[in-house]
Design a protein around this motif. Structure first.
Motif, short mmCIF file in Angstrom:
data_model
loop_
_atom_site.label_atom_id
_atom_site.label_comp_id
_atom_site.label_asym_id
_atom_site.label_seq_id
_atom_site.Cartn_x
_atom_site.Cartn_y
_atom_site.Cartn_z
N LYS B 29 0.96 -1.09 -0.02
CA LYS B 29 0.00 -0.01 -0.10
C LYS B 29 0.87 1.17 -0.08
N ALA B 30 0.56 2.13 -0.62
CA ALA B 30 1.23 3.58 -0.73
C ALA B 30 0.20 4.48 -1.25
N LYS B 31 0.73 5.81 -1.23
CA LYS B 31 -0.22 7.06 -1.33
C LYS B 31 0.60 8.09 -2.16
N PRO B 40 -4.71 6.99 -2.45
CA PRO B 40 -4.22 5.61 -1.98
C PRO B 40 -4.15 4.52 -3.28
N VAL B 41 -2.81 3.88 -3.30
CA VAL B 41 -2.44 3.32 -4.64
C VAL B 41 -1.86 1.75 -3.89
N GLU B 42 -1.86 0.96 -4.86
CA GLU B 42 -1.09 -0.31 -4.66
C GLU B 42 0.25 -0.41 -5.69
N LEU B 43 1.50 -0.42 -5.06
CA LEU B 43 2.65 -0.48 -5.84
C LEU B 43 3.53 -1.35 -5.24
#
Lengths: 764, 73
Positions: B29-31, B40-43
């Motif tokens: 999880k990242a932002k 919010p994003v997934e990386l």
């Protein structure tokens, strides 16, 4: 209850850097939308230009549709119209004006058979009566039918043919038959054989909302009553009436009367909201230089044949004012005339919430001022764009991204790379040489040679200042930064005892004159006065001289430059749009940073003017042209026999500034600067260099990323490419570098990219 | 402007490795933060040190277009 705070609008209006009134008056200067002269002269407001265009294309059906917008009876009108448009045709100034009426007659004859109106057309509720006959009654009935009023015509004649003959008996048989068919197809009710007496009028009146009478009926029944000629209305008798001494005036009066009916039917004052009803003088500008076909097409018979009419209509030059758009690649790119684009850009600044969709065009104008010179009315797009940028900055709505690199570059010029020193051996100097940030970045050797020459030949000492004049923040609309730059420069100049400034660049000269003030001389003026140094030599082939936008309106500078070129033995090739009409090289207004695509189009357009090598006297112009692969030289390069060579990339520009500062400090003032040496080897692939230049990533940024990597060891290994990827947040951007580790303390950079969004880890 | 989370989900599938921790990156999880907005994003992230990776295609594609859209607000 919690208070909801809305973003107020008052702030936006309080800090406006350009007022609505100012924009209105600016926009009014653009005459693109002005009607052509023939159209303005026509009382019926026929769109002559469009009709002639359709006729020239052979589309008589469309031409007739356009003609029918002006009149319900095209054959009657074209047969008897006095054609005031013909006298106003601009071709008359060079030869024979267009035979507009003859083309109209052909359009009316060949435009196809009369068509009935659509059966689905909704009719208005109010009813109108037209009593009498003659041209006015005929045209009025037609106009009312066009406005969809249920109209009843009461006339003396026994049938429609008689009614038409009473009005237009002058038509030849073929035309009469065609026009009769048209009349019959109109959605009009006829009551034939009516004698228009006072009793008849009183009897008829209650059945209709508005009653109109022809002139002869009116004068017979009300010899004393007065008619308002502008409205075609007799208020005392509440009758619409009118006259006409000819076809044209009858048609014009019928149009006015129909509008009066319209207002009366809606219970509105007929005197208000009538718009432009009479002929007027158009403000349009027409370039007649391309008008070559100046003789009327002769008619073999009495009237034009279809083919003759097409040829005659084809002579129309389609008057349009596109002077600025012809010259400016920026306006061509956005495909909008400046009155509209300027208005939209101003409106963009007034948006409080929502997307600012015009930011890109606002930041793409080079602010060069060419449009103001080529526009017959002096439209000033630069003023609108520059004020709008300042407005956006003042309301905190201006994105930093388009200009950040340039602004950082300016801070670098006036920071790390800044240098201000009196000439060695002097404590106070009479002069100060200010070469400009681009000259230092692009041609450091030339700057050095020029400075040494000035030092050796001018009395009283020449100080040197390497830095930015403030044009960058001025163009970016950052007025606060501009003010602080002004103070900074004033302070530095005071330290040197306020010497007289010799500017190396016309833009610096202009900018400094406005900011620090005083008499600022161009280096070209000095060289013109003291003569060229030994060995100064021009090129052995003709060159195209490109005038800098900084010297627009400055006839003296333009003249001196030409004189210097002559002294150098340069042959100047004929170049279109030179002097005040010169286009921008694409660097001005920071377009090259904010919108590289448009900037390239602008440079291309400037280069299209000549195939010869370009000679300029602004280093940014030299650089833009060289970047497009054209041989491009700065006047000072020829004067000092230096060659700046291939254009430097963005990192080399910074390196050149620092190196020149270091060299001069050592050679002239014997000061040593601490050298920043990397304790590891860093190489770049050609692809990496290209990517970095186009993505505005400096070697300094890459070095910072690599330093961080060497310190913390944080990087990703891409197994597919075998490249390591490290990153670092610097200022407002995150920089990523893809590299290989070639050996201990040796790396090769393969790619680099950046983004402005900050990325962080998220818990939960 | 909401960013589609699935679009931003880049599964490293073991093709990426953290050089410091010597472990493969995993979906994490990242932002993204920009001009007062957060997405919010997934990386791909390192499960040990938490290094978040933004691939070049993403930086010059969707991230750039969202940046531009936010700048013109």
């Amino acid at each position: 209850m919690p208070k909801v705070r809305e973003r107020g609008s008052t702030h936006v209006y309080k800090v406006n850097k350009i007022s609505k009134e100012e924009v209105d008056s600016m926009v009014a200067r653009c005459i693109y939308e002005e009607p052509p002269f023939c159209n303005a002269a026509c009382p019926l407001k026929l769109d002559t230009r469009a009709m002639l265009k359709a006729a020239a294309a052979g589309d008589f059906k469309k031409a007739l549709q356009l003609y029918e917008k002006a009149t319900p009876f095209p054959l009657v009108l074209s047969a008897g119209c006095e054609a005031p448009c013909e006298a106003k045709c601009r071709l008359c100034e060079r030869g024979e004006g267009l035979a507009i009426r003859a083309v109209e007659q052909a359009v009316a004859r060949f435009g196809g058979p009369p068509r009935a109106g659509s059966v689905f057309r909704t009719k208005k509720k109010k009813t109108v009566a037209v009593i009498g006959s003659g041209l006015f009654a005929l045209f009025l009935a037609g106009e009312l039918e066009k406005k969809a009023y249920p109209t009843t015509v009461f006339c003396e004649q026994a049938d429609a043919e008689g009614f038409l003959r009473a009005a237009a008996g002058f038509l030849d048989e073929a035309a009469f038959a065609l026009e009769l068919e048209r009349l019959k197809k109109k959605d009009l009710q006829f009551v034939f054989g009516c004698k228009a007496t006072a009793a008849f009028l009183e009897e008829t009146r209650p059945a209709f909302d508005v009653v109109c009478v022809s002139e002869d009926v009116f004068t017979e029944l009300f010899p004393e009553a007065a008619v308002a000629p502008e409205l075609m209305f007799c208020e005392g008798e509440t009758l619409v009436t009118g006259s006409g001494s000819g076809v044209m005036s009858a048609a014009h009066n019928a149009k006015k009367a129909a509008l009066t009916v319209d207002r009366l039917a809606q219970n509105l004052d007929p005197a208000n909201m009538r718009g432009q009803e009479d002929p007027f003088q158009s403000r349009l500008y027409t370039d007649l230089s391309e008008a070559t076909d100046l003789t009327r097409v002769p008619a073999a018979g009495e009237l034009y044949t279809r083919e003759e009419a097409v040829r005659e209509a084809g002579r129309c030059i389609q008057c349009h004012c596109e002077e600025c758009m012809k010259s400016c690649a920026y306006l061509q790119h956005y495909k909008k005339y400046p009155g509209l684009l300027g208005r939209e850009i101003y409106n963009n600044t007034q948006i409080i919430m929502g997307d600012h969709q015009l930011n890109k065009p606002m930041n793409a104008c080079t602010l060069c001022g060419q449009c103001t010179v080529v526009c017959p009315n002096g439209f000033d797009m630069a003023h609108i764009c520059a004020s709008s940028r300042r407005n956006m900055v003042s309301t905190d709505k201006m994105p930093l991204a388009p200009h950040e690199f340039a602004l950082m570059d300016m801070m670098f010029s006036n920071g790390e790379a800044f240098l201000a020193r009196p000439q060695p051996g002097f404590t106070q100097c009479r002069y100060l040489f200010f070469p400009g940030c681009q000259a230092v970045a692009i041609a450091p050797e030339t700057v050095k040679a020029a400075y040494q020459d000035l030092c050796s030949r001018l009395e009283g000492g020449v100080a040197l200042m390497l830095g930015c004049c403030g044009a960058i923040c001025d163009w970016a609309g950052r007025y606060e930064m501009q003010e602080s730059t002004r103070e900074f420069l004033l302070n530095e100049l005071a330290k040197l005892g306020n010497p007289a400034i010799i500017a190396g660049c016309p833009t610096c000269r202009k900018e400094l004159t406005e900011s620090v003030g005083g008499e600022i001389t161009g280096i070209w003026d000095i060289l013109d006065k003291i003569g060229l140094p030994e060995g100064a030599r021009g090129l052995d082939r003709p060159v195209a001289l490109h005038d800098a936008c900084g010297a627009r309106g400055d006839a003296h500078t333009q003249e001196v430059i030409r004189r210097l070129a002559e002294k150098l033995g340069i042959t100047l090739a004929e170049t279109e749009d030179s002097g005040d009409r010169s286009p921008c090289c694409g660097y001005g207004g920071l377009t090259a940073y904010a919108n590289p695509e448009v900037a390239d189009e602008i440079t291309q357009k400037a280069l299209e003017r000549s195939d010869a090598p370009f000679l300029s006297y602004c280093m940014a112009c030299r650089d833009r042209f060289a970047r497009q692969g054209r041989e491009s030289r700065h006047l000072l390069e020829l004067i000092y026999g230096t060659d700046a060579g291939a254009p430097p990339d963005i990192s080399e520009k910074r390196y050149n500034r620092l190196t020149l500062k270091k060299e001069l400090l050592w050679e002239l003032w014997h000061e040593e600067t601490a050298e920043m040496k990397l304790d590891y080897e860093l190489h770049y692939t050609d692809e990496a260099r290209q990517l970095m230049d186009s993505r505005m990533i400096l070697t300094d940024d890459v070095i910072a990323v690599m330093n961080a990597y060497r310190e913390n060891g944080e990087a990703i290994l891409e197994s597919e490419t075998g490249l390591a990827v490290a990153c670092l947040r610097i200022g407002n951007a995150t920089f990523w570098v893809k590299f290989t580790e070639d050996g201990p303390d040796s790396y090769t950079v393969h790619r680099a990219y950046s983004h402005r969004m900050n990325v962080v880890r998220r818990e939960g | 402007m909401a960013i589609d989370r699935t679009y931003y989900s880049i599964d490293p599938e073991g093709k990426l490795q953290c050089m410091k921790c010597r472990v493969p990156l995993v979906k994490g999880k990242a932002k993204f933060l920009y001009l007062g907005n957060g997405f919010p994003v997934e990386l791909p992230v390192c499960p040990v040190c938490g290094f978040v990776y933004v691939p070049e295609e993403l930086a010059l594609g969707k991230v750039l277009s969202v940046e531009k859209a936010l700048e013109d607000k």
